[in-house]
Write a protein that holds these residues in place. Structure first.
Motif, PDB file in Angstrom:
ATOM      1  N   UNK A  55     -18.011  18.369  13.258  1.00 44.12           N
ATOM      2  CA  UNK A  55     -18.287  17.190  12.146  1.00 44.12           C
ATOM      3  C   UNK A  55     -18.950  16.004  12.651  1.00 44.12           C
ATOM      4  N   UNK A  56     -18.599  15.281  13.582  1.00 39.23           N
ATOM      5  CA  UNK A  56     -18.656  14.999  14.475  1.00 39.23           C
ATOM      6  C   UNK A  56     -20.768  15.231  15.437  1.00 39.23           C
ATOM      7  N   UNK A 101      -9.283  20.370  16.231  1.00 41.01           N
ATOM      8  CA  UNK A 101     -10.248  19.949  17.107  1.00 41.01           C
ATOM      9  C   UNK A 101     -11.127  20.384  16.885  1.00 41.01           C
ATOM     10  N   UNK A 102     -11.344  21.776  16.722  1.00 46.03           N
ATOM     11  CA  UNK A 102     -12.792  22.172  16.706  1.00 46.03           C
ATOM     12  C   UNK A 102     -13.790  21.856  15.510  1.00 46.03           C
ATOM     13  N   UNK A 103     -13.044  21.994  14.285  1.00 49.60           N
ATOM     14  CA  UNK A 103     -13.441  21.625  13.294  1.00 49.60           C
ATOM     15  C   UNK A 103     -14.254  20.005  13.531  1.00 49.60           C
ATOM     16  N   UNK A 104     -13.515  18.804  14.359  1.00 48.12           N
ATOM     17  CA  UNK A 104     -13.699  17.689  14.198  1.00 48.12           C
ATOM     18  C   UNK A 104     -14.911  17.492  15.494  1.00 48.12           C
ATOM     19  N   UNK A 105     -14.465  18.179  15.787  1.00 51.37           N
ATOM     20  CA  UNK A 105     -16.015  18.449  17.011  1.00 51.37           C
ATOM     21  C   UNK A 105     -17.285  18.626  15.979  1.00 51.37           C
ATOM     22  N   UNK A 121     -20.560  24.259  11.967  1.00 51.49           N
ATOM     23  CA  UNK A 121     -19.435  23.740  11.249  1.00 51.49           C
ATOM     24  C   UNK A 121     -18.425  24.286   9.841  1.00 51.49           C
ATOM     25  N   UNK A 122     -19.427  24.727   9.076  1.00 52.47           N
ATOM     26  CA  UNK A 122     -19.649  26.225   8.363  1.00 52.47           C
ATOM     27  C   UNK A 122     -18.418  27.152   8.140  1.00 52.47           C
ATOM     28  N   UNK A 123     -18.728  27.220   9.443  1.00 55.57           N
ATOM     29  CA  UNK A 123     -17.864  28.731   9.495  1.00 55.57           C
ATOM     30  C   UNK A 123     -17.004  28.176  10.651  1.00 55.57           C
ATOM     31  N   UNK A 124     -15.950  26.784  11.399  1.00 56.01           N
ATOM     32  CA  UNK A 124     -15.376  26.234  11.401  1.00 56.01           C
ATOM     33  C   UNK A 124     -14.283  26.040  10.560  1.00 56.01           C
ATOM     34  N   UNK A 125     -14.591  25.945   9.075  1.00 53.78           N
ATOM     35  CA  UNK A 125     -13.462  25.547   8.250  1.00 53.78           C
ATOM     36  C   UNK A 125     -13.992  27.470   7.115  1.00 53.78           C
TER      37      UNK A 125
END
Length: 209
Positions: free
Chosen positions: A123-124, A117-121, A106-110
């Motif tokens: 976070x979910x 959609x990867x951030x959404x994954x 999550x941290x790396x994706x942001x």
């Protein structure tokens, strides 16, 4: 001389053994790392062409959601102090490594400005585990992470790839049967875990829509 007919007890033992193996197989197939591998291979097959560097993001997602949690098992087996504790240590390490993978992802994706959609994954997954932990700790109720980890990806998959993914809901009753068969959860724990997975995933999807 004819062989003696197997006794009803022997027949039942063989049947029970076969069903136990089936239940264990279902439980393995529907663990969070395995479902992540299958689910997001499908997602990237559908959406990969819409983003830059799809293979990079695909491998990154599987590293965080699949590889990190699975590392728990060789770690628990190779470290003597953990090996002595058996399954308890495996479960503990699996939770630690999954948490590192999911929240690290999550941290790396942001930080890397990943596709939405990867951030959404991530976070979910993080919201799901946070809700399960809150229910377990605050309400002293053992909601099934296995059930939450099945229904959550199904909802996310349906959102990301479309109606064809709803067919994967067949996994949920299979998970219920397997976990009950193995004595890992009660019906109320499975229903509670399912409710957590639905609530957490739906909240993320609505918030990010």
């Amino acid at each position: 001389m004819n062989a003696p007919e197997p006794s009803p007890a022997a027949d039942k033992a063989r049947k029970d053994s076969w069903l136990d193996y089936l239940a264990k197989g279902i439980s393995i197939i529907t663990t969070a790392p395995t479902l992540a591998l299958l689910s997001f291979t499908w997602v990237f097959a559908e959406r990969g062409s819409t983003i830059d560097h799809p293979w990079l993001w695909y491998l990154f997602t599987l590293l965080c959601l699949t590889a990190f949690p699975l590392l728990a098992y060789p770690i628990a087996w190779l470290v003597p102090a953990l090996k002595k504790q058996g399954r308890h240590a495996e479960r503990g390490m699996a939770f630690i490594m999954a948490t590192i993978g999911w929240f690290g992802g999550l941290i790396t994706s942001y930080a890397a400005d990943a596709p939405s959609f990867i951030k959404m994954v991530f976070i979910t997954y993080c919201v799901n585990v946070a809700l399960i932990m809150a229910v377990n700790v605050l309400l002293h109720f053992k909601a099934s992470a296995h059930a939450a980890g099945t229904v959550g990806p199904v909802l996310l998959l349906a959102y990301l790839v479309g109606n064809a993914a709803w067919g994967t809901l067949i996994l949920l009753p299979a998970v219920y049967w397997a976990r009950l068969r193995m004595g890992r959860h009660t019906k109320s724990e499975l229903i509670g875990g399912t409710a957590c997975g639905i609530a957490a995933t739906s909240a993320v999807l609505l918030a990010m829509e």
